[in-house]
Structure formats: C-alpha cells, structure tokens
Design a protein around this motif. Structure first.
Motif, PDB file in Angstrom:
ATOM      1  N   LEU A  54       0.820  -1.219   0.000  1.00  0.00           N
ATOM      2  CA  LEU A  54       0.000   0.000   0.000  1.00  0.00           C
ATOM      3  C   LEU A  54       0.853   1.269   0.000  1.00  0.00           C
ATOM      4  O   LEU A  54       0.493   2.274  -0.608  1.00  0.00           O
ATOM      5  N   ILE A  55       1.990   1.226   0.669  1.00  0.00           N
ATOM      6  CA  ILE A  55       2.831   2.423   0.764  1.00  0.00           C
ATOM      7  C   ILE A  55       3.170   2.971  -0.631  1.00  0.00           C
ATOM      8  O   ILE A  55       3.158   4.189  -0.841  1.00  0.00           O
ATOM      9  N   TYR A  56       3.458   2.097  -1.586  1.00  0.00           N
ATOM     10  CA  TYR A  56       3.833   2.580  -2.919  1.00  0.00           C
ATOM     11  C   TYR A  56       2.622   3.132  -3.660  1.00  0.00           C
ATOM     12  O   TYR A  56       2.733   4.063  -4.455  1.00  0.00           O
ATOM     13  N   ARG A  68       5.574   8.694   4.791  1.00  0.00           N
ATOM     14  CA  ARG A  68       7.010   8.634   4.517  1.00  0.00           C
ATOM     15  C   ARG A  68       7.469   7.201   4.308  1.00  0.00           C
ATOM     16  O   ARG A  68       6.981   6.287   4.979  1.00  0.00           O
ATOM     17  N   THR A  69       8.439   7.052   3.443  1.00  0.00           N
ATOM     18  CA  THR A  69       9.002   5.727   3.222  1.00  0.00           C
ATOM     19  C   THR A  69      10.221   5.538   4.106  1.00  0.00           C
ATOM     20  O   THR A  69      11.112   6.369   4.127  1.00  0.00           O
ATOM     21  N   GLY A  70      10.209   4.452   4.865  1.00  0.00           N
ATOM     22  CA  GLY A  70      11.322   4.210   5.785  1.00  0.00           C
ATOM     23  C   GLY A  70      11.912   2.833   5.594  1.00  0.00           C
ATOM     24  O   GLY A  70      12.410   2.505   4.525  1.00  0.00           O
ATOM     25  N   CYS A  71      11.789   2.014   6.626  1.00  0.00           N
ATOM     26  CA  CYS A  71      12.424   0.691   6.605  1.00  0.00           C
ATOM     27  C   CYS A  71      11.748  -0.263   5.628  1.00  0.00           C
ATOM     28  O   CYS A  71      12.354  -1.171   5.088  1.00  0.00           O
ATOM     29  N   VAL A  72      10.435  -0.077   5.438  1.00  0.00           N
ATOM     30  CA  VAL A  72       9.587  -0.894   4.573  1.00  0.00           C
ATOM     31  C   VAL A  72       9.521  -2.354   5.036  1.00  0.00           C
ATOM     32  O   VAL A  72       9.167  -3.237   4.268  1.00  0.00           O
ATOM     33  N   ILE A  73       9.849  -2.612   6.290  1.00  0.00           N
ATOM     34  CA  ILE A  73       9.603  -3.959   6.842  1.00  0.00           C
ATOM     35  C   ILE A  73       8.809  -3.874   8.140  1.00  0.00           C
ATOM     36  O   ILE A  73       8.853  -4.763   8.979  1.00  0.00           O
ATOM     37  N   GLY A  74       8.126  -2.757   8.341  1.00  0.00           N
ATOM     38  CA  GLY A  74       7.225  -2.678   9.486  1.00  0.00           C
ATOM     39  C   GLY A  74       7.884  -2.305  10.801  1.00  0.00           C
ATOM     40  O   GLY A  74       7.275  -2.466  11.855  1.00  0.00           O
ATOM     41  N   GLU A  75       9.118  -1.787  10.759  1.00  0.00           N
ATOM     42  CA  GLU A  75       9.837  -1.527  12.006  1.00  0.00           C
ATOM     43  C   GLU A  75       9.791  -0.086  12.488  1.00  0.00           C
ATOM     44  O   GLU A  75       9.808   0.178  13.673  1.00  0.00           O
ATOM     45  N   CYS A  76       9.782   0.880  11.559  1.00  0.00           N
ATOM     46  CA  CYS A  76      10.046   2.261  11.977  1.00  0.00           C
ATOM     47  C   CYS A  76       8.776   3.069  12.242  1.00  0.00           C
ATOM     48  O   CYS A  76       8.777   3.968  13.063  1.00  0.00           O
ATOM     49  N   GLY A  77       7.709   2.796  11.519  1.00  0.00           N
ATOM     50  CA  GLY A  77       6.463   3.530  11.703  1.00  0.00           C
ATOM     51  C   GLY A  77       6.326   4.774  10.860  1.00  0.00           C
ATOM     52  O   GLY A  77       5.293   5.459  10.921  1.00  0.00           O
ATOM     53  N   SER A  78       7.317   5.100  10.028  1.00  0.00           N
ATOM     54  CA  SER A  78       7.237   6.324   9.209  1.00  0.00           C
ATOM     55  C   SER A  78       6.046   6.317   8.265  1.00  0.00           C
ATOM     56  O   SER A  78       5.565   7.367   7.861  1.00  0.00           O
ATOM     57  N   CYS A  79       5.610   5.113   7.879  1.00  0.00           N
ATOM     58  CA  CYS A  79       4.588   4.998   6.840  1.00  0.00           C
ATOM     59  C   CYS A  79       3.193   4.862   7.434  1.00  0.00           C
ATOM     60  O   CYS A  79       2.255   4.496   6.726  1.00  0.00           O
ATOM     61  N   THR A  80       3.066   5.157   8.733  1.00  0.00           N
ATOM     62  CA  THR A  80       1.797   4.888   9.420  1.00  0.00           C
ATOM     63  C   THR A  80       0.633   5.702   8.843  1.00  0.00           C
ATOM     64  O   THR A  80       0.768   6.910   8.607  1.00  0.00           O
ATOM     65  N   LEU A  88      -1.869   1.950  11.254  1.00  0.00           N
ATOM     66  CA  LEU A  88      -1.498   0.799  10.421  1.00  0.00           C
ATOM     67  C   LEU A  88      -0.268   1.172   9.613  1.00  0.00           C
ATOM     68  O   LEU A  88      -0.187   2.271   9.059  1.00  0.00           O
ATOM     69  N   ARG A  89       0.684   0.260   9.538  1.00  0.00           N
ATOM     70  CA  ARG A  89       1.891   0.524   8.740  1.00  0.00           C
ATOM     71  C   ARG A  89       1.623   0.162   7.289  1.00  0.00           C
ATOM     72  O   ARG A  89       1.407  -1.018   6.977  1.00  0.00           O
ATOM     73  N   SER A  90       1.651   1.140   6.455  1.00  0.00           N
ATOM     74  CA  SER A  90       1.186   0.915   5.082  1.00  0.00           C
ATOM     75  C   SER A  90       2.167   0.087   4.261  1.00  0.00           C
ATOM     76  O   SER A  90       1.838  -0.349   3.169  1.00  0.00           O
ATOM     77  N   CYS A  91       3.376  -0.127   4.784  1.00  0.00           N
ATOM     78  CA  CYS A  91       4.300  -1.009   4.063  1.00  0.00           C
ATOM     79  C   CYS A  91       3.977  -2.470   4.337  1.00  0.00           C
ATOM     80  O   CYS A  91       4.537  -3.356   3.697  1.00  0.00           O
ATOM     81  N   GLN A  92       3.087  -2.711   5.302  1.00  0.00           N
ATOM     82  CA  GLN A  92       2.829  -4.075   5.725  1.00  0.00           C
ATOM     83  C   GLN A  92       1.490  -4.619   5.240  1.00  0.00           C
ATOM     84  O   GLN A  92       1.018  -5.639   5.720  1.00  0.00           O
TER      85      GLN A  92
END
Ligand code: FES
Ligand code: FES
Length: 914
Positions: A54-56, A68-80, A88-92
């Motif tokens: 979803l992030i992309y 924001r795009t960050g770790c993209v493995i659900g760790e940082c929360g930038s994409c919330t 929700l973390r949109s990279c996940q």
C-alpha cells in the motif's frame, strides 16, 4: 505538576477527519488490474497489482508523500496511516487487502494552512529535527487520541513505543502527544532555561572572516527578488539541525528586516558559495557568520539605493518592512521597487561588522520548515517527483568479498517483472522501471537468480584485539618535555577503554535522482557535501565539473556520512543508462546498513601520574582507530560505484586522520602529555558518525577523570575544577552540578549520579552533563532517569532551536552508549536493518533539563555535536557511583555489567555496592 484528567475523553482533542463509518467505500480489484480505495474520505481507482504494498500506491500512484518511506519492513512507523480508526503501517499491507478499509493519510488530517489539532500540538512543541519520522508519530497519536487511550505520560509512551525517531526528538514527541490528548503535565519532556551573561562589544578591528575573503561580494550570498524578498543562497544544507531557520534569522537581524521577508534558496552547485561539507558543527560559524557580514553590506546597499531613489541623504533613510523610508515623511520605496534595475552588487567591507546583540537574536522562533514537514507535504528528496521519472533499485553483493559466480539472463528477468531494463556494472546490478514496486520486484527476482562466490568462510572477528595488531600511521598530538620525570615521581593509574563499530541507521535508506542529458548530469541529493560530491561524480564519470550540477534537497537525518553520496553515484549510473529521463534511485535498508561507512571501533589505553597532592602531573594516551573521514573529495575513489563497479576494484580510499585524534588532548591541566593515535585500516568501511573520534575520546578521558578523582581522594566535580583553567568550561560544569543538585563525594556514593564535560573539538560549544541512573538491585539493570545538559555556545541565535539540538544529541548519544553496536564477521556486519540494531525507544527516555549559557556579542559556536561526546562518560560515571563498578567498554549494557562483575579483582570487588 498538574494532574492528568481521569481516563476517558475529558479534555481530549478529537480527530475530526477520521471517517467513523465504513459506508460507501470499498471494492477490491475489478478484474482489469484496477482497485478502488477509500482514502481521506474519497474513493480513488488505482491501476496496480493487488500485491503491491500500500505504501507505494499511496506515495507514487496517489502522490500522498506525507506517508514517509522508511524501513519498509514494518519496524520504523514512518509509513503509518489510520485504517478504520487504527494506526497501520502501510508497508505491511497490500493494495488488495487495503481495498476494504477507510484510510487516512497525513494529508487527510490537515494542511500547512489548516493543521489538524494533533499536528498543531506537534508544531507547538516544535517536535521535530529532521522531521522525517514525525508524520508517522502524528498518525499513531491521532489514532490513540481518537480511541481515548492517552490519559498520561505512560500511555503516550506506550502509544509511541513501537515507532522510531533516530534524531532523538522523543521528549518533544511525548509532550506533543500529551498536548494533543489534552493532558498537561510539567514532567513530560524536556525543560530548560537560559542564563544570559553580559554582552561583548562587536570587534570592528577583528577583520573579515576568511570565508568572506573567499567570497567577498554581497551578491554571492544574497539577492533581492522581483517580489520584494531577500533571498539567501544557502551556504550550508539543512540536515534537521535547523540551520535554514538560523541562517534566515541571522540574515534578517543584520538586515533589520522581519524574517518573513527573508527566504532561503537550496544549495546548488554553480550558484551557491562552495563551503564544502555541512559537518563538524561548523554551519553557523562557517556559513552564518560570513552571511551576517554579507547581510550588513546588503543593508548598506539597500539604503544607498533607496536614498538615491528618494533623493535623500543615506543618513536620513531607514530600512523597514515597508522598504526604505524617510522618517517623518510619506516618502518610501518598497523592496520590490528597489529590486527593479540592476541587481544590487558590491564588496563586503571590513566596516560591515555584524551586531551580535541585535534585536531578534536569542528569540525562540518556531522553525518555519516544520510546518510543511509535519502536515504531510512532500518535502524530502525521497518525495521529489519529476515528470516522467523512472525508478531504480540495486542488487549489491551480499558482502565485501562476494563476487558474481553466476549471472542470470537479465533481459529475461526484466521482461518477467515488467522492468524497463536491468544493467550490470561490475558487482552492481541496477533494475530500472516505471514503477518503484516493479524495480523492487526485479531486485528480488535477481537476488534469487544471481549466485555469489566468497573468499572464505563467514567467521566472527574480535575487533578490539584486531585493531591493536594492525599496522598504521601514528599521529603524535602532544609530546611534552618532562613526561618521563612525571611518571617516575608520581602514583600511576592505567585503564583501557573501547567502543564498537556503529551504524548511522537513518530513518530511510538513502535516495537520489539523476538526469543525464548528453554529457551533462543533474543530481538531486540529500548529501551533506554538494560541491565535493560534484567533484567526485565528475571524476568518477569522466565529465567536466561544470557539466555536473548538484542540487541539495533535504532528507532524513544522516548524522555523518551515510549512504547519501553512494546513492547519488548510483542514481548517476542509472541516469546515464536512460539518457533524457529522470531516474530516482533508492538503496534498500539492507544495503544502507551493509555498505554504510560505519563509525569506527576504537580502543584507548590511558595512564596518568598523580603527585602527593592528588594533582595530575603526567598523562599518556594511546589509541587505535580506523578513519573517521571518507567523504567524497574529488578523487573519484570514495563511493560504492567505484568500489563495486567496473571503474575500479578498490575499497574507498583511506580518509584523513583528524577525526581520529579529535579531543584526545584533555582541556584539563594534566602536566606533561604524551598522546599518540594510531590510524589503522580495519575490516570495515568507516567514515564520519556524529562527533567522530570525540565520542570515544571524551568517554575515556571523562571516565578516567572520575577514576583519578577517587584515587586522589577528591570529589569528581571538584577534581575537574582543580585541573581546569578555562573560565567558560568551569562555568558550565558548575552550573550543571548546581542544577542537578550535585552532592560532593569521593568514590561510589550509591546515589547514581555522574558528571562529564567537554568542549567539542576544543574550539566549539562547551557542554557539561550530569546523569542520574536508577539500578534494579535484583537484575543489575539500570535506567537513566534524568540528564542535565548545560551548554555555552556563545551568542544564542535561537534558544529553542539550540535546545532541540542539544536534546537530540543527548538522546541519540544515550541510544549509542546504552546499546548500539555492530557484530563484525569476515563478511561484514550481521545487523542489516533497524530491527537488528537496538535504537532507544520511548520507554528509555529520561527527563531532560537543558540550560543555555547565552553570551550575547560572543561569536556563535557550533553545537550540533557538543552534547554527544560527554554523555557516555556521564552514564558510566553514574553507574559506577551507583554500583561501584567501572564499565570501560561501550555500549553500557546489563550484559556488559555482568561480564565486568566476573572479571573484577578482589580490590575492585571491595567497592561494589550491589
Ligand atoms: S514501518 Fe513502514 S516504512 Fe518503516
Ligand atoms: S525527527 Fe525523528 S527521525 Fe528525525
């Protein structure tokens, strides 16, 4: 302290933009590769594979860069984002799975002109340094506030615990969360005060700064725009340290104009002045002070032009927001009118002396750049979208020694994933595609297909032993007469200290955009070194320097040289493969960690001689370190493209040595000194990490001072003061001790309080810190509960900006000293993501108290790193004060405490208070 409201929603702001129902949204794929999403209350149709994260989709298809795009493995929360009322973390989550949800992104909360109450709370607290993590924080807080789960500080920390801020803005973020929830407490976050000391007269005889000699004309620094603004060409780049605001504040105060009439243009090679790297806490000194002279000269030129247009003597006009006016009359000529005709030009003269006591300096101005950063605008390099932009991702070797054993059919993979093309340059594979997610898919496919060979097995490396055995260059910083006699006569004490390799661990992997047009190359980068990078790229790609333009765009905080310069060269490589089309390259987090120019591991042996009065009369220091300098410098041999590509087989060239011996000479009077640093080439690529070698050298010196104080039978603060002549140094130490409620003692008192002090690089800001630790007697674990920071940085430009820097440096340093460490093997490092690397979380944040010693009229001193070096020693000293156990190896962990207890001698055991 005011009591927090009882649990429930009393006093809390609501989150009005979050849809409360799921009616009217929906739909998954419609069979033609299209999906319908409900985002910020609107239905939108997206054409993309259902499996696309979803992030992309949000960032690239819908242009919602506030995610924001960050770790993209659900760790940082930038994409919330907020999904059905929950964060929700949109990279996940995939596009297909998100199709049934109500989604709210930062753009759906508020705008720069109309921020949402939660965004307002963050702006009120100035909760941001680079700001990259903050949108994720805001979304998590907005969801928690809406759910009514923040009733106090612990709740706020809990709501934020799973998110990462690498800059160390935690205290402000917690305060903002409480403010957003309507909870007021004086205990949350940082506190501070300003001690204003008598001012100093401007020195007209001091002469022009050396940088003004290099750029002696006002038009090289600033200009008047047709719209009537004074535009400053940024001489230094914004790294999250707030320099953009400080530069505008300096220019505005010296011009005598309101800040909103002064704008800042991004550093661009060929147009801005070339001040090399933005590093080393030099931004205000090297960029701000010369700019102040230029602004005084520009003000003079504005007055002269205005007087001529008004037909009045220059002595009878004034510069105001309305332009040049003649007081007592209606005569005025606006700034826009002054901009007509020839540009204002002229030399900066020795008479153009800045007034460092001018009104407006020392005022706590909010950072204007945070408004857009905290309300969802796409402001970072990672967010930049150029028409027709392609995306590139790389597959790099899994380790330094890995060679390509089997290359698959690249064209076949490109076709299978729908990439434009895949190119190989030595050990670099680059996938170029129209969609970012397709480029990533291509890399994943390549990773499965490429086979690598290695020089040998993957085995652990004992780094600290290894460093001592390597050949290297010795730098003798001091060798005083009488060193032999000093050690022959006195009582000696020796100790060995160490630090591990550390990573920069930025919030997001580095990115860059390149565009090639014939021989010409344009690069957008968040590198700290626009001009040196230009020189490096020109040599690397065999172009004239004039054919390369480097434009700075802000990125997530870097804290030294991370992968930004490598990303720029990789973007250039991709750009030359698709001439005429802009290409955005981004590292993976795995590569950002794996190929980082790490902060070097270091070892130091210290030895001192005390006379019968407990005075230090001799001091020996031996240390081992790899380079702390590997930035591009125009030789074409510092970056990954050179290392891994066809252009050269070698590792980046060994850098300069200054960072390795920085702060090795104590500021104290320690008698005769013999100080040597050996620079070796260790197993890893290394470079600059915040405060470079100072971090270790202040740790060892300030830990050693406590050890010597006990031997001398003296209190640690009194012992330092007895050996310190520098008045400004003495002052910050005394204020820190007083503020922290220091109680004089000899040896471990059981209270758990430690002190440390340093003047960064011996010429920058002075900082003293007092730390309190709490020890759990059962487990032997400890928690830092309070840090007092006192800093003298000369004239304070913006007290809140300075305080923010000191808070961030302190918390980041705490994170480093309490846990950050890389595991080295013969194939590089084990830690390849934020999840592997123990950054401090919200539960570990102590109460911070910051005292600024303002000296109006004194030249401003760099302070971006001043609070970084002393902290580790203050923590180690506090642990020793609590437990009677001296920890000499960073990081300071419960495990290292356990190891240390096992190796204590009988005499050392007698001190232990566990
Ligand atoms: S959690 Fe999604 S980018 Fe880090
Ligand atoms: S402000 Fe949090 S990462 Fe920079």
């Amino acid at each position: 302290m005011r009591s927090p409201p009882a649990s429930g929603t009393s006093g809390r702001a609501r989150v009005p933009n979050i849809p409360s129902t799921t009616i009217g949204r929906h739909v998954a794929t419609n069979g033609s590769g299209s999906s319908v999403l409900t985002v910020n209350g609107e239905q939108v149709t997206v054409t993309a594979a259902e499996t696309t994260p979803l992030i992309y989709v949000l960032r690239n298809d819908l242009g919602l860069k506030g995610v924001r795009t960050g770790c993209v493995i659900g760790e940082c929360g930038s994409c919330t984002v907020i999904a059905d009322g929950h964060s929700l973390r949109s990279c996940q989550i995939s596009l297909g799975d998100a199709a049934g949800m109500d989604l709210v992104t930062p753009e759906g909360l508020g705008t720069p002109d109309a921020p949402h109450p939660v965004q307002e709370a963050f702006l009120s607290e100035q909760a941001g340094q680079c700001g990259y993590c903050i949108n994720g924080m805001i979304m998590a807080v907005a969801a928690a506030v809406d759910a009514g789960t923040i009733a106090g500080e612990e709740d706020a920390r809990k709501a934020l615990e799973e998110l990462i801020c690498r800059c160390g803005t935690h205290t402000r973020i917690v305060k903002a969360a409480l403010r957003a929830a309507g909870v007021e407490t004086e205990d949350a976050g940082a506190h501070g005060s300003v001690e204003r000391l008598p001012g100093a007269e401007a020195d007209a005889q001091a002469g022009l700064p050396e940088i003004v000699d290099r750029y002696p004309r006002m038009e090289q620094w600033l200009r008047l725009t047709q719209e009537g603004y004074v535009e400053v060409d940024s001489p230094k780049v914004e790294l999250g340290q707030g320099i953009s605001g400080a530069l505008r504040q300096i220019a505005a105060t010296q011009l005598g104009l309101p800040m909103d009439l002064v704008t800042l243009a991004p550093t661009t090679t060929g147009r801005s002045v070339d001040l090399g790297h933005t590093a080393g806490s030099n931004s205000v000194e090297h960029g701000g002070i010369p700019l102040a002279y230029a602004a005084v000269a520009f003000r003079r030129a504005l007055l002269e032009r205005g007087a001529a247009l008004l037909d009045a003597p220059a002595s009878q006009v004034e510069l105001t927001a309305a332009g040049v006016v003649r007081p007592g009359t209606d005569a005025a000529v606006s700034l826009a009118q002054l901009a007509t005709g020839e540009p204002l030009t002229g030399a900066i003269t020795a008479a153009d002396v800045p007034d460092w006591t001018a009104a407006g300096l020392g005022a706590p101005l909010p950072r204007a750049d945070l408004v857009r950063k905290l309300t969802g605008a796409g402001v970072y390099l990672h967010d930049l979208e150029l028409p027709g932009m392609l995306h590139a991702r790389a597959l790099l070797p899994p380790s330094y020694d890995a060679q390509v054993a089997t290359e698959p059919d690249l064209q076949q993979i490109a076709t299978a994933v729908g990439a434009r093309r895949i190119l190989r340059d030595g050990r670099i594979f680059l996938v170029v595609a129209e969609r970012e997610d397709v480029a990533i898919r291509g890399v994943n496919r390549l990773r499965d297909a490429v086979r690598w060979s290695y020089d040998g097995p993957d085995e652990p490396v004992d780094v600290l032993s290894l460093l001592r055995t390597l050949d290297g260059d010795d730098h003798q910083t001091r060798l005083d007469d009488g060193i032999g006699e000093a050690f022959a006569a006195g009582r000696t004490h020796k100790a060995t200290y160490s630090k591990p390799y550390e990573a920069h661990a930025p919030m997001s992997p580095s990115a860059s955009i390149g565009m090639a047009d014939g021989d010409r190359l344009r690069i957008w980068t968040h590198s700290q070194s626009p001009y040196p990078l230009r020189a490096e790229l020109a040599v690397l790609f065999e172009r004239d320097e004039d054919a390369v333009v480097v434009v700075h765009v802000e990125g997530p905080g870097a804290y030294g040289m991370n992968g930004a310069d490598d990303a720029a060269a990789l973007a250039a490589l991709a750009a030359f493969a698709v001439p005429g089309e802009p290409v955005r390259f981004q590292h993976s987090m795995d590569d950002e960690f794996g190929w980082d120019p790490y902060g070097s591991a270091m070892v130091a042996d210290l030895e001192a001689s005390l006379d019968e009065n407990g005075r230090i009369v001799g001091y020996r220091h031996r240390s081992w370190t790899d380079t702390h300098y590997a930035r591009p410098d125009g030789n074409g041999d510092r970056l990954l493209v050179q290392w891994l590509g066809e252009r050269g087989p070698g590792r980046p060239r060994f850098g300069g040595h200054e960072g390795g011996w920085r702060n090795t000479v104590p500021l104290y009077d320690v008698g005769a000194r013999d100080i040597v640093t050996r620079h070796v080439r260790g197993p890893l690529r290394t470079g600059s990490l915040r405060s470079l070698g100072s971090y270790m050298h202040v740790f060892e010196i300030e830990s050693f001072m406590d050890e010597l104080a006990e031997l001398a039978g003296q209190d640690p603060v009194a012992f330092r003061l007895a050996h310190l002549d520098d008045e400004r140094g003495r002052h910050v130490l005394e204020v820190a001790a007083q503020t922290a409620g220091w109680e004089p003692h000899v040896g471990p008192s059981g209270r758990g309080q430690g002190v440390a002090f340093a003047r960064y690089k011996d010429v920058k800001g002075y900082a003293a810190q007092v730390v309190d630790v709490r020890v759990d007697p059962e487990s032997g674990t400890f928690t830092v509960t309070r840090v007092v920071v006192v800093c003298d940085a000369g004239t304070v430009i913006n007290p809140d900006g300075l305080r923010n820097q000191l808070e961030g440096a302190t918390i980041q340093s705490l994170s480093r000293c309490l846990g950050e460490s890389l595991t080295v093997t013969t194939r590089g490092v084990k830690e390849r993501n934020l999840s592997d690397y123990p950054l401090i979380g919200f539960s570990g944040i102590p109460r911070l108290e910051v005292v600024l010693v303002d000296r109006p009229g004194y030249p401003p001193l760099g302070t971006g790193e001043s609070a970084t070096p002393p902290l580790a020693a203050a923590v180690a000293n506090a642990i020793d004060d609590a437990l009677g156990v001296r920890l000499r190896n960073l990081p300071l962990t419960a495990a290292s405490l356990e190891r240390r207890l096992l190796e204590l001698s009988e005499a050392e055991m007698a001190r232990v208070r566990l």
